[in-house]
Design a protein around this motif. Structure first.
Motif, PDB file in Angstrom:
ATOM      1  N   PHE A  99     -33.109 -10.351  88.296  1.00  0.00           N
ATOM      2  CA  PHE A  99     -32.611 -11.422  89.169  1.00  0.00           C
ATOM      3  C   PHE A  99     -33.777 -12.186  89.806  1.00  0.00           C
ATOM      4  O   PHE A  99     -33.771 -13.411  89.869  1.00  0.00           O
ATOM      5  CB  PHE A  99     -31.701 -10.821  90.248  1.00  0.00           C
ATOM      6  CG  PHE A  99     -31.091 -11.843  91.160  1.00  0.00           C
ATOM      7  CD1 PHE A  99     -29.928 -12.501  90.798  1.00  0.00           C
ATOM      8  CD2 PHE A  99     -31.684 -12.147  92.385  1.00  0.00           C
ATOM      9  CE1 PHE A  99     -29.362 -13.455  91.641  1.00  0.00           C
ATOM     10  CE2 PHE A  99     -31.123 -13.095  93.229  1.00  0.00           C
ATOM     11  CZ  PHE A  99     -29.952 -13.752  92.852  1.00  0.00           C
TER      12      PHE A  99
ATOM     13  N   ARG B  43     -35.545 -14.920  87.753  1.00  0.00           N
ATOM     14  CA  ARG B  43     -34.800 -16.147  87.488  1.00  0.00           C
ATOM     15  C   ARG B  43     -35.521 -17.377  88.026  1.00  0.00           C
ATOM     16  O   ARG B  43     -35.832 -18.309  87.285  1.00  0.00           O
ATOM     17  CB  ARG B  43     -33.407 -16.032  88.102  1.00  0.00           C
ATOM     18  CG  ARG B  43     -32.532 -17.234  87.897  1.00  0.00           C
ATOM     19  CD  ARG B  43     -31.294 -17.136  88.705  1.00  0.00           C
ATOM     20  NE  ARG B  43     -31.681 -17.167  90.129  1.00  0.00           N
ATOM     21  CZ  ARG B  43     -30.833 -17.210  91.119  1.00  0.00           C
ATOM     22  NH1 ARG B  43     -29.544 -17.186  90.888  1.00  0.00           N
ATOM     23  NH2 ARG B  43     -31.248 -17.261  92.360  1.00  0.00           N
ATOM     24  N   ASP B  44     -35.804 -17.424  89.304  1.00  0.00           N
ATOM     25  CA  ASP B  44     -36.432 -18.602  89.899  1.00  0.00           C
ATOM     26  C   ASP B  44     -37.882 -18.746  89.483  1.00  0.00           C
ATOM     27  O   ASP B  44     -38.375 -19.853  89.277  1.00  0.00           O
ATOM     28  CB  ASP B  44     -36.302 -18.568  91.419  1.00  0.00           C
ATOM     29  CG  ASP B  44     -34.863 -18.749  91.875  1.00  0.00           C
ATOM     30  OD1 ASP B  44     -34.092 -19.417  91.151  1.00  0.00           O
ATOM     31  OD2 ASP B  44     -34.503 -18.214  92.934  1.00  0.00           O
TER      32      ASP B  44
ATOM     33  N   LYS C 131     -37.908 -20.164  85.795  1.00  0.00           N
ATOM     34  CA  LYS C 131     -37.470 -21.547  85.583  1.00  0.00           C
ATOM     35  C   LYS C 131     -38.519 -22.558  86.031  1.00  0.00           C
ATOM     36  O   LYS C 131     -38.531 -23.682  85.558  1.00  0.00           O
ATOM     37  CB  LYS C 131     -36.118 -21.810  86.242  1.00  0.00           C
ATOM     38  CG  LYS C 131     -36.148 -22.027  87.727  1.00  0.00           C
ATOM     39  CD  LYS C 131     -34.758 -22.373  88.230  1.00  0.00           C
ATOM     40  CE  LYS C 131     -34.789 -22.641  89.702  1.00  0.00           C
ATOM     41  NZ  LYS C 131     -33.490 -22.969  90.242  1.00  0.00           N
TER      42      LYS C 131
ATOM     43  N   GLU D 159     -24.163  -9.644  89.922  1.00  0.00           N
ATOM     44  CA  GLU D 159     -25.280 -10.406  90.495  1.00  0.00           C
ATOM     45  C   GLU D 159     -25.908 -11.351  89.468  1.00  0.00           C
ATOM     46  O   GLU D 159     -26.516 -12.344  89.827  1.00  0.00           O
ATOM     47  CB  GLU D 159     -26.370  -9.458  91.021  1.00  0.00           C
ATOM     48  CG  GLU D 159     -25.931  -8.592  92.180  1.00  0.00           C
ATOM     49  CD  GLU D 159     -25.253  -7.294  91.752  1.00  0.00           C
ATOM     50  OE1 GLU D 159     -25.001  -6.461  92.637  1.00  0.00           O
ATOM     51  OE2 GLU D 159     -24.965  -7.113  90.551  1.00  0.00           O
ATOM     52  N   LEU D 160     -25.775 -11.019  88.188  1.00  0.00           N
ATOM     53  CA  LEU D 160     -26.387 -11.843  87.134  1.00  0.00           C
ATOM     54  C   LEU D 160     -25.378 -12.674  86.348  1.00  0.00           C
ATOM     55  O   LEU D 160     -25.759 -13.577  85.607  1.00  0.00           O
ATOM     56  CB  LEU D 160     -27.142 -10.942  86.144  1.00  0.00           C
ATOM     57  CG  LEU D 160     -28.299 -10.127  86.696  1.00  0.00           C
ATOM     58  CD1 LEU D 160     -28.834  -9.193  85.615  1.00  0.00           C
ATOM     59  CD2 LEU D 160     -29.396 -11.028  87.217  1.00  0.00           C
TER      60      LEU D 160
ATOM     61  N   ASN E  71     -23.352 -15.122  86.730  1.00  0.00           N
ATOM     62  CA  ASN E  71     -23.314 -16.588  86.772  1.00  0.00           C
ATOM     63  C   ASN E  71     -24.651 -17.238  86.450  1.00  0.00           C
ATOM     64  O   ASN E  71     -24.754 -18.464  86.423  1.00  0.00           O
ATOM     65  CB  ASN E  71     -22.840 -17.060  88.150  1.00  0.00           C
ATOM     66  CG  ASN E  71     -21.397 -16.702  88.393  1.00  0.00           C
ATOM     67  OD1 ASN E  71     -20.568 -16.795  87.488  1.00  0.00           O
ATOM     68  ND2 ASN E  71     -21.094 -16.254  89.593  1.00  0.00           N
ATOM     69  N   ASP E  72     -25.674 -16.430  86.216  1.00  0.00           N
ATOM     70  CA  ASP E  72     -27.012 -16.969  86.008  1.00  0.00           C
ATOM     71  C   ASP E  72     -27.567 -16.710  84.612  1.00  0.00           C
ATOM     72  O   ASP E  72     -28.713 -17.036  84.333  1.00  0.00           O
ATOM     73  CB  ASP E  72     -27.984 -16.373  87.028  1.00  0.00           C
ATOM     74  CG  ASP E  72     -27.584 -16.735  88.448  1.00  0.00           C
ATOM     75  OD1 ASP E  72     -27.169 -17.882  88.669  1.00  0.00           O
ATOM     76  OD2 ASP E  72     -27.677 -15.868  89.331  1.00  0.00           O
ATOM     77  N   VAL E  73     -26.769 -16.108  83.755  1.00  0.00           N
ATOM     78  CA  VAL E  73     -27.224 -15.782  82.408  1.00  0.00           C
ATOM     79  C   VAL E  73     -26.342 -16.505  81.397  1.00  0.00           C
ATOM     80  O   VAL E  73     -25.117 -16.450  81.491  1.00  0.00           O
ATOM     81  CB  VAL E  73     -27.168 -14.249  82.168  1.00  0.00           C
ATOM     82  CG1 VAL E  73     -27.514 -13.906  80.736  1.00  0.00           C
ATOM     83  CG2 VAL E  73     -28.101 -13.527  83.132  1.00  0.00           C
TER      84      VAL E  73
END
Length: 183
Positions: free
Chosen positions: A64, A67-68, A71, A89-90, A92-94
């Motif tokens: 997690f 991620r930032d 990017k 936790e992941l 919505n971001d994968v």
């Protein structure tokens, strides 16, 4: 987990040497994800068999956290696995990508490629053989199709019953699937 970090190109080799002191054998996935934050811009890092590690809270948090970081400079973490269940936790971001099973045309290419790779074969692969093989191998992965085909065929020909039995066994190992001959 078995090999630690390994490279597929010179840039990867340089990073392992510089950032990890040449010690590619980091086998602790939590430490590996921490070290992943130190890799150069435009790095693509593959976590093989990710489904085995994402239920570990520390690994999940470190993924997690990447991620930032990633990017910002076009780094990418690819989570590879047969069925990766993402923690909430992941989720919505994968971005999930699915590799479909090979179609008839691809199965025919696999069979041809395997047959053409054998020296001293005493039989020819006909269009009917290709169609029959593709029908028998339907439902297997590309790698699995290669394995089933090469175990059932040799320099003398194809043992069709062995091919069908091998594929049937593989398909029936998948929960919820059953192989039927159907008449």
């Amino acid at each position: 987990i078995g090999q630690g970090f390994w490279h597929v190109n010179e840039a990867g080799l340089r990073q392992i040497a510089a950032k990890l002191g040449g010690k590619a054998g980091v086998q602790d996935p939590t430490l590996a994800m921490q070290m992943a934050g130190t890799f150069d811009a435009r790095t693509i890092l593959f976590l093989v068999n990710a489904q085995r590690f994402l239920d570990n809270t520390l690994v999940m948090q470190r993924v997690f956290n990447l991620r930032d970081q990633y990017k910002q400079d076009k780094r990418t973490l690819v989570l590879l696995g047969p069925q990766v269940k993402l923690p909430e936790e992941l989720a919505n971001d994968v971005v999930e990508l699915d590799e479909p099973l090979p179609d008839d045309a691809e199965l025919r290419r696999i069979v041809r490629r395997c047959r053409d790779g054998w020296e001293g074969c005493e039989w020819q692969l006909t269009a009917d053989d290709e169609a029959r093989a593709a029908a028998s191998l339907k439902g297997t992965s590309a790698f699995g199709a290669e394995q089933h085909w090469t175990m059932a065929a040799d320099r003398e020909g194809v043992r069709w019953a062995d091919l069908n039995a091998s594929v049937r066994k593989t398909i029936e190992q998948t929960p919820g699937l059953r192989y039927e001959d159907g008449k």
